[in-house]
Design an enzyme around this catalytic site. Sequence first.
Site, PDB file in Angstrom:
ATOM      1  N   SER A 131       3.754  -3.629  30.673  1.00  8.96           N
ATOM      2  CA  SER A 131       2.778  -3.005  29.779  1.00  8.96           C
ATOM      3  C   SER A 131       3.148  -1.590  29.359  1.00  8.96           C
ATOM      4  CB  SER A 131       1.382  -3.009  30.406  1.00  8.96           C
ATOM      5  OG  SER A 131       1.304  -2.069  31.457  1.00  8.96           O
ATOM      6  N   LYS A 154      -0.710   3.537  33.131  1.00  8.46           N
ATOM      7  CA  LYS A 154      -1.154   3.547  31.733  1.00  8.46           C
ATOM      8  C   LYS A 154      -1.066   4.963  31.169  1.00  8.46           C
ATOM      9  CE  LYS A 154      -2.380  -0.767  32.033  1.00  8.46           C
ATOM     10  NZ  LYS A 154      -1.497  -1.766  31.519  1.00  8.46           N
TER      11      LYS A 154
END
Length: 191
Positions: free
Chosen positions: A35, A74
């Site tokens: 991700s 993230k």
Amino acid sequence: MKEFIKNWGPFFLILAIFWALYIFVVTPVSVNGHSMDPTLADGQKLITYKLSNIDRFDVVTTKEPDDLDKLAVKRVIGLPGDRVQMKDDVLTVNGEQVDESYLKPYQQKFADDKMQSEYSYNPAFQDIAAGAASFTSDFVYKVPEGQYFVLGDNRLISKDSRAFGFVNRSLIEGEVVFRYWPLNEIAIINN
């Protein structure tokens, strides 16, 4: 007893300092998944700094609000009170356009072949990319107080705030500051 302290005291002091640093200041983590490609890759080893003030575009480690056993890496996009919007792959924060230069390599690959070459290792990712109209789907969010809006850099396949919601500050474990593995990719992580 004095002889024991003289001989072993420095060792235990150093051990206590390292333990305190590990518990209160820095923590090693591993990237698990794709991700954050291309910024960070699966399997890389990182150091997070727990005492950092969290700013926009910092790469952080956070527990996922919908699964507190999972630790995710993230990028912070929206701070408490921000209005974040993505339209036609252009990010605006509080009405001002923001350059996301860290996305350029993958945005170009999306433009070239909808990531089919990049995602050759995973047919499911290829299917997601083939069906996408843009690299980052459109959204608008108002970030509540005490919460953060986080996204992965690999927007097509990232499970992030678009899926699990806003992240409370208490779930953010620290800011990623250093990559120490693999050795040929050692680097300070600049946000």
